[in-house]
Design a protein around this motif. Structure first.
Motif: not given
Length: 392
Positions: A18-23, A42-56, A370-374
């Motif tokens: 699975v490429i990407g450690g977001g939701p 496989l997550e390229k950053s150092d933690a899950v939810g990287a995009s959410w960590r970067g939001h305003y 995303l939940a339905l897709d999963a």
């Protein structure tokens, strides 16, 4: 979440990558694990939810807590109805721990190739990983996009993408131009107005559909869920009727009602703008609507109506690219916009065993989708061993 008997003893099968450690990626991995299928995130950053960590900082979900949880773990009631960005991050961390997911951080996948019935992933550090199936969950908002404005390279003013915006404090006392009236641009403009910016202008090219997050306690998301399978023309009519009742007419403030239907616009990729402060900011004069940006000329910004302004800072809320071409462009699985030709539990004909999740932004809510897709993807992989052929 459904469970099934783990895979039988014998030579270990290659995992599903699975490429990407977001939701989206975490949800697929959890659903696969519940069915006895090994999944490695496989997550390229150092933690899950990287995009959410970067939001305003002020960001909250525009969907309700009850309709935003991922399979197998509800969001805590203590998060409230509209979940804050920091709580979404906490939830994703807890979700990964709760489901004991196998996550490898600091690994970026650069290219995916088909090798017979298996998939080869080329990743950080010269890694060459073999998987039985691949789920691409790199996200709808992946790579910041700036329009190709004439004069962009020589612009002398302060210009940044909305991805870098966190709080209004650095802009206190400044004249700020926000470009783009989507949810991000509208919310940043309101945040700046409330946070002490001297002047806030919001550049608009296309009039958005403006909706209330909830009306008389009824969330807009529930209406979207109810109409999601209705014909587009009918949803357009219903949306127009609802707007007359629930959305104010802001024509006097430079924001007229749109001339295309809500569902028609969404099919083209534009979701409605939920009001979380913009209406009040417009009515109070703290945010001004101006014409779209056409050109950058030295220190000036040239607008579509011919006017020239010199803001202290420009924040471009101009969206993102999926940026899938380097990873998958050679496989013939992307359309002319660079979007996957299929999604969810379907595989492209040319690539059985390749799945995509998180590349649409539906009216009914991204996390719900995303939940339905999963569940669908995990069910298909568990049933077929990962190599589901065709589009069915």
């Amino acid at each position: 979440m459904a469970t099934s008997t783990p895979e039988p003893p014998g030579p270990p099968a290659h995992p599903v990558y699975v490429i990407g450690g977001g939701p989206g990626g975490l949800a697929v991995a959890a659903c696969l694990r519940a069915r006895g299928v090994r999944a490695v995130v496989l997550e390229k950053s150092d933690a899950v939810g990287a995009s959410w960590r970067g939001h305003y900082a002020r960001l909250r979900l525009h969907t309700t807590r009850r309709l935003s949880g991922l399979p197998g773990l509800r969001m805590p009631r203590s998060f409230g109805r509209w979940v804050a960005r920091a709580d979404v991050v906490r939830y994703l961390e807890t979700y990964a721990e709760h489901h004991e997911l196998e996550i490898v951080t600091g690994v970026e996948v650069f290219r995916v190739e088909r090798d017979g019935t298996e998939w080869i992933l080329h990743a950080t550090g010269g890694r060459r990983l073999t998987g039985r199936a691949v789920v691409v969950a790199t996200g709808y908002n992946h790579t910041p996009r700036l329009p190709d404005w004439p004069g962009l390279d020589a612009y002398e003013g302060e210009l940044s993408h909305a991805l870098g915006y966190r709080t209004p404090e650095p802009y206190a006392g400044k004249d700020v131009l926000v470009v783009g009236v989507g949810n991000t641009g509208a919310e940043i403009a309101a945040d700046l107005a409330e946070g002490g910016a001297r002047r806030v202008r919001l550049a608009m090219r296309t009039v958005p559909h403006l909706v209330r997050r909830s009306t008389a306690g009824w969330p807009a998301q529930r209406s979207a869920v109810l109409v999601r399978r209705l014909p587009v023309p009918l949803v357009d009519l219903l949306g127009k009727a609802l707007a007359r009742v629930a959305a104010p007419d802001l024509s006097a403030y430079g924001l007229p009602r749109p001339d295309t239907g809500l569902a028609t616009r969404q099919r083209a990729g534009a979701v409605p703008v939920q009001d979380v402060g913009l209406v009040a900011a417009l009515r109070s004069g703290k945010v001004e609507i101006v014409a779209a940006v056409d050109d950058l000329a030295g220190p000036e910004v040239v607008l579509a109506d011919g006017s020239r302004i010199t803001p202290d800072a420009v924040i471009a809320a101009t969206g993102y690219r999926r940026a899938l071409e380097p990873l998958l462009g050679h496989l013939g699985v992307l359309d002319d916009r660079g979007h996957p030709v299929v999604r969810g539990a379907r595989c492209p004909r040319e690539a059985p065993g390749l799945y995509f999740t998180g590349f649409v932004n539906p009216l009914s809510g991204m996390l719900r989708e995303l939940a339905l897709d999963a569940e669908r993807i995990a069910r298909r992989i568990a049933r077929t061993g990962g190599s589901a052929a065709g589009r069915g």
